[in-house]
Design a protein around this motif. Structure first.
Motif, PDB file in Angstrom:
ATOM      1  N   GLN A  19       0.846  -1.190   0.000  1.00  0.00           N
ATOM      2  CA  GLN A  19       0.000   0.000   0.000  1.00  0.00           C
ATOM      3  C   GLN A  19       0.879   1.237   0.000  1.00  0.00           C
ATOM      4  O   GLN A  19       1.605   1.509   0.948  1.00  0.00           O
ATOM      5  CB  GLN A  19      -0.918   0.012   1.221  1.00  0.00           C
ATOM      6  CG  GLN A  19      -1.831   1.229   1.251  1.00  0.00           C
ATOM      7  CD  GLN A  19      -2.723   1.246   2.461  1.00  0.00           C
ATOM      8  OE1 GLN A  19      -2.732   0.313   3.247  1.00  0.00           O
ATOM      9  NE2 GLN A  19      -3.480   2.325   2.620  1.00  0.00           N
ATOM     10  N   TRP A  21       0.701   5.412  -1.013  1.00  0.00           N
ATOM     11  CA  TRP A  21      -0.171   6.491  -1.433  1.00  0.00           C
ATOM     12  C   TRP A  21       0.580   7.523  -2.258  1.00  0.00           C
ATOM     13  O   TRP A  21       1.790   7.452  -2.414  1.00  0.00           O
ATOM     14  CB  TRP A  21      -0.900   7.103  -0.239  1.00  0.00           C
ATOM     15  CG  TRP A  21      -0.082   7.974   0.684  1.00  0.00           C
ATOM     16  CD1 TRP A  21       0.961   7.604   1.466  1.00  0.00           C
ATOM     17  CD2 TRP A  21      -0.291   9.366   0.926  1.00  0.00           C
ATOM     18  NE1 TRP A  21       1.434   8.661   2.179  1.00  0.00           N
ATOM     19  CE2 TRP A  21       0.676   9.758   1.874  1.00  0.00           C
ATOM     20  CE3 TRP A  21      -1.184  10.314   0.445  1.00  0.00           C
ATOM     21  CZ2 TRP A  21       0.763  11.079   2.355  1.00  0.00           C
ATOM     22  CZ3 TRP A  21      -1.099  11.603   0.914  1.00  0.00           C
ATOM     23  CH2 TRP A  21      -0.138  11.982   1.862  1.00  0.00           C
ATOM     24  N   ASN A  57      -9.707   6.714  -2.688  1.00  0.00           N
ATOM     25  CA  ASN A  57      -9.291   5.488  -3.366  1.00  0.00           C
ATOM     26  C   ASN A  57      -7.960   5.632  -4.094  1.00  0.00           C
ATOM     27  O   ASN A  57      -7.078   4.770  -3.971  1.00  0.00           O
ATOM     28  CB  ASN A  57     -10.371   5.056  -4.370  1.00  0.00           C
ATOM     29  CG  ASN A  57     -11.624   4.552  -3.685  1.00  0.00           C
ATOM     30  OD1 ASN A  57     -11.602   4.173  -2.528  1.00  0.00           O
ATOM     31  ND2 ASN A  57     -12.732   4.550  -4.402  1.00  0.00           N
ATOM     32  N   GLU A  62      -6.838   4.118  -0.007  1.00  0.00           N
ATOM     33  CA  GLU A  62      -7.649   3.492   1.037  1.00  0.00           C
ATOM     34  C   GLU A  62      -9.041   3.170   0.500  1.00  0.00           C
ATOM     35  O   GLU A  62      -9.418   3.577  -0.594  1.00  0.00           O
ATOM     36  CB  GLU A  62      -7.764   4.429   2.244  1.00  0.00           C
ATOM     37  CG  GLU A  62      -6.418   4.754   2.896  1.00  0.00           C
ATOM     38  CD  GLU A  62      -6.556   5.767   4.019  1.00  0.00           C
ATOM     39  OE1 GLU A  62      -7.694   6.252   4.237  1.00  0.00           O
ATOM     40  OE2 GLU A  62      -5.538   6.077   4.664  1.00  0.00           O
ATOM     41  N   THR A  63      -9.813   2.410   1.296  1.00  0.00           N
ATOM     42  CA  THR A  63     -11.169   2.033   0.909  1.00  0.00           C
ATOM     43  C   THR A  63     -12.138   3.136   1.285  1.00  0.00           C
ATOM     44  O   THR A  63     -12.118   3.649   2.406  1.00  0.00           O
ATOM     45  CB  THR A  63     -11.586   0.725   1.601  1.00  0.00           C
ATOM     46  OG1 THR A  63     -10.656  -0.297   1.242  1.00  0.00           O
ATOM     47  CG2 THR A  63     -12.983   0.302   1.175  1.00  0.00           C
ATOM     48  N   TRP A  64     -13.008   3.498   0.343  1.00  0.00           N
ATOM     49  CA  TRP A  64     -13.960   4.582   0.562  1.00  0.00           C
ATOM     50  C   TRP A  64     -15.260   4.057   1.140  1.00  0.00           C
ATOM     51  O   TRP A  64     -15.800   3.061   0.698  1.00  0.00           O
ATOM     52  CB  TRP A  64     -14.250   5.289  -0.758  1.00  0.00           C
ATOM     53  CG  TRP A  64     -15.491   6.140  -0.732  1.00  0.00           C
ATOM     54  CD1 TRP A  64     -16.716   5.817  -1.228  1.00  0.00           C
ATOM     55  CD2 TRP A  64     -15.615   7.450  -0.176  1.00  0.00           C
ATOM     56  NE1 TRP A  64     -17.610   6.846  -1.025  1.00  0.00           N
ATOM     57  CE2 TRP A  64     -16.960   7.860  -0.373  1.00  0.00           C
ATOM     58  CE3 TRP A  64     -14.734   8.310   0.470  1.00  0.00           C
ATOM     59  CZ2 TRP A  64     -17.424   9.091   0.046  1.00  0.00           C
ATOM     60  CZ3 TRP A  64     -15.208   9.536   0.884  1.00  0.00           C
ATOM     61  CH2 TRP A  64     -16.521   9.922   0.677  1.00  0.00           C
TER      62      TRP A  64
END
Length: 374
Positions: A19, A21, A57, A62-64
Motif C-alpha cells: 500500500q 499512497w 481510493n 484506502e477504501t472509501w
C-alpha cells in the motif's frame, strides 16, 4: 527469511502487494494533493461524494465508505423472532401492501400493523413478468387478493390497503390501477419524492392515462410519497429497543439479503443551496425491500392507522384477535420483548389453511408457495 502468519519459515511469495499512497510519487506535489482534498471536501458539502471517493481510493490508496446515520443489518437480524412468514403474527391487526414495479418483475411486501404503527413483515414475494403485458398483470391482481391465516386463530386477514409505485412503468401502472381500483382495497398509485419536508402521505394530483392507443383524461389519481420522511421515521423506529408503539419486529425466516436491502441507504449531512440538510444515499445497489416498506407505510397512513384512537384500536382488536375466539381456539400467548440475540428457530404453530413455504420466491406463477432461496 519469509514467514507465514504463525511465524513458520516459508517459501518466498510469487507476488507482493504494497500500500503506497500518492505522496511517494515524484510526479505529485504536496500542494496538488492539498488542493485535490480541499476541492473534494467542497464537493462533498454540496452533496457530491464523487471527488472525495476518488481522492480516498486513488490518492490515499484506502477504501472509501461514506459514514452516516443508518441501522446495522446484523444487529437487526440478531433480534429476529420465531414467527413464520405468510401468517399474521400475534399482535398484527391490519395488513397493507407496498408494491415496487421494475422492468421485469413486481416485488410485493405485506406488513402487519398495530397501535402506534408497531409492525411485522408478513410476506415479501417476487413475481417475474413484463409490466407492459396486461396478461402478466393478472398474476399480480390474483396475489393481492389472497388472505393470510392468523396465528392462534382460525380466521384469516386480507389486505386493507395497497400502494404501488409508478415511477418506472408509469402508464402501465396507471392503467392497472384504473381497472382494479374498485376491486382491490384502497388501491393507490404513488410516486416517491425525496425532497426535504414532503410528508409520507403527500398531496395527490389527477393524471391522464395513455395506454395502447387509448386515452383516459384525468383517469387516475397519483399520490406523492415523502420517501425521505418515511426513511427518517423508520430509522427512529428501528432504534426502539422493546415491543410496543413504533417497534419493528423481524422473522427468523427472513434471509440476510432482506435485512441488507432494508438498510441499504444511510442518512448523511450535506449542503444544499448553501444550507446544511440531510440526504439519504445508497450503500448498496439493491433497496427494493426498503422501497416496499415505504409504500406499505404510505398505505397504512392512507387508511388512517396513524390517527386511530385507543377506542378504535380496541374495536379492531376485539374483531380481529379476540382473547378467546371460540371454544376450540387457544388463548393468545402473552407478548414478551424480542430477544436481544439470535435464538434457535422454534416450531411454527399449527396452521389452519394449506401450508406455505417460507422466504422469497421468484416465479411467474402467482401460486403462494415460498422457498428459503433468495
Amino acid at each position: 527469511i519469509w514467514r507465514d502468519s504463525q511465524g513458520t519459515p516459508t517459501r518466498p511469495p510469487k507476488t507482493l502487494g504494497v500500500q503506497v499512497w500518492a505522496a511517494y510519487s515524484p510526479q505529485r506535489s504536496w500542494a496538488s494533493i492539498v488542493k485535490e482534498f480541499e476541492e473534494a471536501v467542497s464537493a462533498l458539502e454540496k452533496g457530491d461524494p464523487g471527488p472525495m471517493q476518488l481522492f480516498v481510493n486513488e490518492t490515499l490508496g484506502e477504501t472509501w465508505e461514506v459514514k452516516g446515520e443508518r441501522s446495522d443489518e446484523h444487529a437487526l437480524q440478531a433480534r429476529a423472532e420465531a414467527f413464520p412468514l405468510c401468517q399474521v403474527p400475534v399482535g398484527g391487526l391490519v395488513l397493507t401492501a407496498g408494491v415496487d414495479v421494475q422492468r421485469n418483475r413486481w416485488e410485493i411486501a405485506v406488513w402487519a400493523w398495530a397501535r402506534g404503527l408497531e409492525s411485522w413483515p408478513v410476506d415479501h414475494h417476487i413475481i417475474e413478468g413484463n409490466p407492459a403485458s396486461e396478461e402478466d398483470w393478472q398474476q399480480v391482481t390474483t396475489y393481492l387478493q389472497r388472505r393470510y391465516p392468523q396465528a392462534y386463530h382460525a380466521g384469516s386477514l386480507g389486505l386493507s390497503g395497497i400502494s404501488i409505485d409508478s415511477s418506472d412503468q408509469t402508464q402501465a401502472v396507471y392503467n392497472w390501477v384504473r381497472k382494479n381500483q374498485h376491486q382491490l382495497p384502497c388501491l393507490r398509485a404513488v410516486k416517491g419524492r425525496g425532497e426535504e419536508g414532503v410528508p409520507v402521505l403527500g398531496p395527490a394530483s389527477i393524471q391522464d392515462i395513455n395506454w395502447n392507443g387509448q386515452k383516459w383524461p384525468q383517469g387516475v389519481k397519483l399520490w406523492n410519497v415523502g420517501v425521505d420522511t418515511a426513511k427518517d421515521l423508520l430509522l427512529g423506529q428501528l432504534a426502539i429497543p422493546t415491543p410496543g408503539p413504533g417497534y419493528v419486529h423481524f422473522s427468523q425466516d427472513l434471509p440476510r439479503e432482506w435485512f441488507e436491502q432494508l438498510t441499504a441507504e444511510q442518512r448523511i449531512l450535506a449542503k444544499l443551496n448553501g444550507r446544511d440538510t440531510y440526504r439519504w444515499v445508497k450503500r448498496r445497489p439493491r433497496n427494493e425491500v426498503l422501497d416496499c416498506r415505504n409504500y406499505a407505510l404510505h398505505s397504512a397512513m392512507s387508511i388512517g392507522l396513524h390517527h386511530h384512537s385507543d377506542r378504535k384500536w380496541q374495536q379492531i382488536e376485539a374483531a380481529v384477535q379476540p382473547v378467546n375466539a371460540d371454544l376450540f381456539s387457544a388463548p393468545l400467548p402473552a407478548r414478551t420483548p424480542a430477544p436481544a440475540i439470535s435464538v434457535a428457530p422454534q416450531p411454527s404453530p399449527p396452521r389452519t389453511e394449506e401450508p406455505q413455504d417460507r422466504g422469497y420466491a421468484r416465479r411467474r406463477s402467482p401460486a403462494p408457495t415460498f422457498t428459503r432461496a433468495w
